[in-house]
Design a protein around this motif. Structure first.
Motif, PDB file in Angstrom:
ATOM      1  N   SER A  72       0.832  -1.207   0.000  1.00  0.00           N
ATOM      2  CA  SER A  72       0.000   0.000   0.000  1.00  0.00           C
ATOM      3  C   SER A  72       0.864   1.254   0.000  1.00  0.00           C
ATOM      4  N   ARG A 121      -7.107  -3.025   6.357  1.00  0.00           N
ATOM      5  CA  ARG A 121      -7.344  -1.579   6.331  1.00  0.00           C
ATOM      6  C   ARG A 121      -6.426  -0.817   5.372  1.00  0.00           C
ATOM      7  N   ARG A 124      -7.700  -1.308   1.896  1.00  0.00           N
ATOM      8  CA  ARG A 124      -8.982  -0.624   1.698  1.00  0.00           C
ATOM      9  C   ARG A 124      -8.779   0.875   1.490  1.00  0.00           C
ATOM     10  N   GLU A 125      -7.892   1.461   2.275  1.00  0.00           N
ATOM     11  CA  GLU A 125      -7.647   2.899   2.156  1.00  0.00           C
ATOM     12  C   GLU A 125      -7.012   3.240   0.809  1.00  0.00           C
ATOM     13  N   THR A 126      -6.091   2.395   0.366  1.00  0.00           N
ATOM     14  CA  THR A 126      -5.448   2.635  -0.926  1.00  0.00           C
ATOM     15  C   THR A 126      -6.454   2.534  -2.063  1.00  0.00           C
ATOM     16  N   SER A 128      -9.667   2.842  -1.899  1.00  0.00           N
ATOM     17  CA  SER A 128     -10.637   3.931  -1.789  1.00  0.00           C
ATOM     18  C   SER A 128     -10.130   5.179  -2.505  1.00  0.00           C
ATOM     19  N   ASN A 150     -15.485  -0.676  -3.262  1.00  0.00           N
ATOM     20  CA  ASN A 150     -14.250  -1.129  -2.622  1.00  0.00           C
ATOM     21  C   ASN A 150     -14.453  -2.497  -1.980  1.00  0.00           C
TER      22      ASN A 150
END
Length: 202
Positions: A72, A121, A124-126, A128, A150
């Motif tokens: 990430s 997490r 997921r953040e990447t 998103s 996502n």
């Protein structure tokens, strides 16, 4: 001397975790004795590093989480278009998922939802951020918000890894990445063209 002892302990721990990946992949109900035998250490040596099976699985999850964080972080480098960014990220993440896919069958029994969320997490953040960028560029779906899309991409990737885990499928990440792009809203031909130049070297 202290440095040598620390290096030896680290190497032993790594050997135990590597054996655990193999043995748990072969038989999710294998014992610590089985893992110790595969690692070439005494059972008591495992207890010198892990308090039990749950701690050993948590150790695997921690290593997997660190690998996900590294991928990430590497993907945070600026990429001019979202299709390229998503292709690059999924191709880089697939080998991590493939290596630690044994955890898929152990996650809910040995880890729990909080640990799973923490592990996923960073990815997921990447994703998103990439999906938001893609919507702004008009290359991804706009009918499905980035959050649900996502999770749909995550579920798809986990399902494909489970197919590999059960022997139903085999992939170097190319097909999985193409499928992710198509799910995000990229046309099939464009998705294949985006993935092919970035195909992992054999």
């Amino acid at each position: 001397m202290i440095r040598d002892s620390s290096a030896k302990a680290h190497a032993t721990r790594a050997r135990i975790l590597e054996a655990a990946l193999r043995e748990l992949g072969r038989d999710p109900d294998c014992t610590l004795g089985d893992i110790a035998g595969a690692a070439g250490v005494a059972r008591r040596t495992i207890y010198g590093h892990f308090t039990g099976r749950a701690a050993l699985v948590q150790g695997l999850a921690a290593d997997a989480g660190e690998a996900v964080r590294r991928v990430s972080a590497d993907t945070h480098a600026p990429t001019p278009d979202a299709v390229t960014a998503l292709a690059r990220f999924v191709l880089a993440l697939w080998p991590v998922g493939d290596r630690y896919r044994t955890l898929l069958g152990l996650a809910h029994r040995d880890l729990g939802p909080d640990a799973i969320d923490a592990l996923l997490r960073p990815a997921r953040e990447t994703v998103s951020g990439i999906l938001t960028q893609g919507r702004q560029q008009g290359v991804f779906h706009t009918t499905v918000p980035p959050g649900p899309l996502n999770r749909a991409l995550e579920a798809q990737m986990l399902a494909l890894l489970e197919c590999v885990n059960s022997g139903l499928w085999n992939d170097d990440g190319t097909a999985a990445t193409t499928a992710a792009l198509v799910t995000a809203g990229v046309g099939r031909d464009s998705a294949a063209a985006a993935v092919h130049p970035r195909r992992p070297s054999s």
